[in-house]
Design a protein around this motif. Structure first.
Motif, short mmCIF file in Angstrom:
data_model
loop_
_atom_site.label_atom_id
_atom_site.label_comp_id
_atom_site.label_asym_id
_atom_site.label_seq_id
_atom_site.Cartn_x
_atom_site.Cartn_y
_atom_site.Cartn_z
N ASP A 101 1.00 -1.22 0.04
CA ASP A 101 -0.24 -0.16 -0.05
C ASP A 101 0.84 1.44 0.03
OD1 ASP A 101 -2.02 1.67 0.22
OD2 ASP A 101 -2.45 1.31 1.96
N VAL A 102 1.16 1.84 -0.94
CA VAL A 102 2.05 2.92 -1.35
C VAL A 102 1.36 4.23 -2.02
CG1 VAL A 102 4.14 1.65 -1.14
CG2 VAL A 102 2.78 1.89 -3.40
N PRO A 103 1.71 5.44 -1.78
CA PRO A 103 1.15 6.58 -2.55
C PRO A 103 1.52 6.66 -4.00
CG PRO A 103 2.70 7.27 -1.32
CD PRO A 103 2.64 5.76 -1.01
N TRP A 104 2.31 5.73 -4.66
CA TRP A 104 2.62 5.75 -5.92
C TRP A 104 2.06 4.79 -6.62
CZ3 TRP A 104 6.32 5.19 -2.28
CH2 TRP A 104 6.90 4.02 -2.24
N THR A 105 2.03 4.77 -8.13
CA THR A 105 1.36 4.02 -8.90
C THR A 105 2.65 3.22 -9.90
OG1 THR A 105 -0.70 5.15 -9.20
CG2 THR A 105 -0.58 3.55 -10.73
N VAL A 106 2.35 1.70 -9.63
CA VAL A 106 3.36 1.17 -10.40
C VAL A 106 2.80 0.30 -11.59
CG1 VAL A 106 5.01 -0.75 -10.46
CG2 VAL A 106 4.47 0.30 -8.16
N LEU A 107 3.30 0.85 -12.79
CA LEU A 107 2.81 0.55 -14.08
C LEU A 107 3.93 -0.19 -15.04
CD1 LEU A 107 0.81 3.83 -15.05
CD2 LEU A 107 -0.38 1.61 -14.20
N ALA A 108 3.62 -0.67 -15.93
CA ALA A 108 4.42 -1.45 -16.89
C ALA A 108 4.25 -0.87 -18.16
CB ALA A 108 4.40 -2.94 -16.98
N ASP A 109 5.23 -0.53 -19.26
CA ASP A 109 4.94 -0.17 -20.45
C ASP A 109 4.58 -1.34 -21.48
OD1 ASP A 109 7.35 -1.54 -21.53
OD2 ASP A 109 8.41 0.01 -21.71
N PRO A 110 4.25 -1.22 -22.80
CA PRO A 110 3.69 -2.29 -23.38
C PRO A 110 4.42 -3.40 -23.48
CG PRO A 110 3.10 0.07 -24.44
CD PRO A 110 4.17 0.25 -23.54
N GLU A 111 5.88 -3.42 -23.38
CA GLU A 111 6.31 -4.39 -23.36
C GLU A 111 6.94 -5.15 -21.98
OE1 GLU A 111 9.63 -5.16 -26.17
OE2 GLU A 111 8.35 -4.51 -27.69
N GLY A 112 6.35 -4.53 -20.64
CA GLY A 112 6.35 -4.86 -19.49
C GLY A 112 7.51 -4.25 -18.76
N ASN A 113 8.17 -3.43 -19.07
CA ASN A 113 9.16 -2.62 -18.11
C ASN A 113 8.51 -1.87 -17.12
OD1 ASN A 113 11.47 -3.30 -19.87
ND2 ASN A 113 10.47 -2.21 -21.76
N GLU A 114 8.77 -1.99 -16.00
CA GLU A 114 8.16 -1.42 -14.88
C GLU A 114 8.56 0.19 -14.66
OE1 GLU A 114 9.11 -5.81 -14.13
OE2 GLU A 114 10.22 -3.94 -14.39
N PHE A 115 7.53 0.98 -14.12
CA PHE A 115 7.95 2.40 -13.90
C PHE A 115 6.85 2.59 -12.91
CE2 PHE A 115 5.09 2.69 -17.27
CZ PHE A 115 4.10 3.73 -17.32
N CYS A 116 7.03 3.88 -12.21
CA CYS A 116 6.34 4.38 -11.23
C CYS A 116 5.75 5.83 -11.42
CB CYS A 116 6.89 4.52 -9.93
SG CYS A 116 7.47 2.79 -9.32
N VAL A 117 4.43 5.93 -11.29
CA VAL A 117 3.86 7.52 -11.12
C VAL A 117 3.99 7.87 -9.76
CG1 VAL A 117 2.18 8.86 -12.10
CG2 VAL A 117 2.77 6.90 -13.29
N LEU A 118 4.82 8.98 -9.40
CA LEU A 118 4.93 9.36 -7.93
C LEU A 118 3.85 10.18 -7.69
CD1 LEU A 118 8.79 9.72 -7.69
CD2 LEU A 118 7.56 7.65 -7.25
N GLU A 119 3.45 10.07 -6.33
CA GLU A 119 2.81 11.09 -5.81
C GLU A 119 3.37 12.43 -5.71
OE1 GLU A 119 5.09 9.95 -2.52
OE2 GLU A 119 4.28 8.91 -4.08
N PRO A 120 2.79 13.53 -5.49
CA PRO A 120 3.53 14.86 -5.79
C PRO A 120 4.65 14.98 -4.68
CG PRO A 120 1.17 15.46 -5.93
CD PRO A 120 1.40 14.01 -5.67
N ARG A 121 5.79 15.30 -5.08
CA ARG A 121 6.97 15.37 -4.06
C ARG A 121 7.79 16.70 -4.45
NH1 ARG A 121 9.70 9.38 -3.68
NH2 ARG A 121 7.62 8.05 -3.51
N GLU A 122 7.97 17.47 -3.29
CA GLU A 122 8.52 18.77 -3.57
C GLU A 122 10.25 18.64 -4.21
OE1 GLU A 122 9.28 22.89 -3.52
OE2 GLU A 122 7.64 21.80 -3.39
N VAL A 123 10.75 17.42 -3.83
CA VAL A 123 12.12 17.28 -4.34
C VAL A 123 12.30 17.05 -5.78
CG1 VAL A 123 12.07 14.83 -3.86
CG2 VAL A 123 14.39 16.14 -3.73
N TYR A 124 11.11 16.82 -6.46
CA TYR A 124 11.03 16.42 -7.73
C TYR A 124 10.34 17.66 -8.53
CZ TYR A 124 12.41 11.67 -6.37
OH TYR A 124 12.93 10.59 -5.58
#
Length: 246
Positions: free
Chosen positions: A104-127
């Protein structure tokens, strides 16, 4: 002079389709200057980009495996509404939900059309000023050791080196972060995602490769044959390439 990361290299069976996905995902453009699809900021092809770390999607015949990549991208958002909108748009583009034990995390984990994982982060000031890619994230066993190697390898600035996390960023304070996160799982197969590093004009590629070997890098044979770049692995086996100076 130490090297600079210029692109994240992603292997794909359909490099054009994966390149289009990432261009749409980031609001950038896809370019085909050769046999690969390069994704970089809109407005015309500039390589290496002075700020952004681009994406180079390289065609390969073999499909990915079920094993999670040890390197992935974190995407930045500016608000909860932006995060929700971006996740919905990415799913419309062909991204799929991914389970990598995140709980249970505030970001969302997805995979691109060939299965490579990436994360869509919640808003963070550092970024807030990184651009669409917040960070290039690497799973590792020892972030402090990774910090020692990569701090010497790159011309980036080391911001943090702790037992669980190490962080570097361009000395100019622009573009994404490079983050090493401690994870319990070990590397078992070659990644489909890795960093490409570039010497500065006038620097000697062979001398840079020799310097990296002295720091603990090892030669890597991934079937590349006779190519103008050099394939290496860092002390934990993460693949990367040193390109010929531009």
């Amino acid at each position: 002079m130490p090297l600079r990361p210029v692109q994240v290299n992603i292997k794909a069976r359909d490099h054009s389709a994966v390149g289009r996905f990432w261009a749409e995902a980031l609001g950038w453009s896809a370019y085909s200057p050769g046999v690969t699809t390069y994704v970089g900021p809109a407005g015309g092809l500039v390589w290496p980009d002075p700020v952004a770390v681009g994406i180079d999607v390289v065609p390969v015949p073999e499909p990915g495996t079920a094993t999670k990549n040890r390197m992935h991208l974190d995407l930045a958002t500016t608000s909860a509404a932006h995060q929700a909108e971006l996740v919905a748009r990415l799913r419309d583009l062909g991204a799929t939900p991914a389970r990598v034990g995140q709980g249970d995390v505030p970001w969302t984990v997805l995979a691109d059309p060939e299965g490579n994982e990436f994360c869509v982060l919640e808003p963070r000031e550092v970024y807030r000023d990184t651009g669409p890619i917040a960070a290039v994230v690497v799973d590792c066993a020892d972030p402090r050791a990774m910090a020692r190697f990569w701090d010497e390898a790159l011309d980036w600035t080391l911001h943090e080196a702790a037992d669980d996390r190490a962080v570097l960023r361009s000395a100019r304070g622009t573009g994404p972060y490079l983050e090493f996160l401690r994870t319990p799982d070990a590397k078992t197969v070659p990644d489909r995602v890795h960093l490409d590093l570039l010497p500065y004009p006038g620097d000697d590629e062979a001398a840079e490769v020799a310097r990296l070997r002295a720091l603990g890098a090892t030669d890597l044979d991934v079937g590349q044959g006779d190519v103008p770049w050099t394939c290496l692995a860092d002390p934990e086996g993460h693949e990367f390439c040193v390109l010929a100076p531009s």
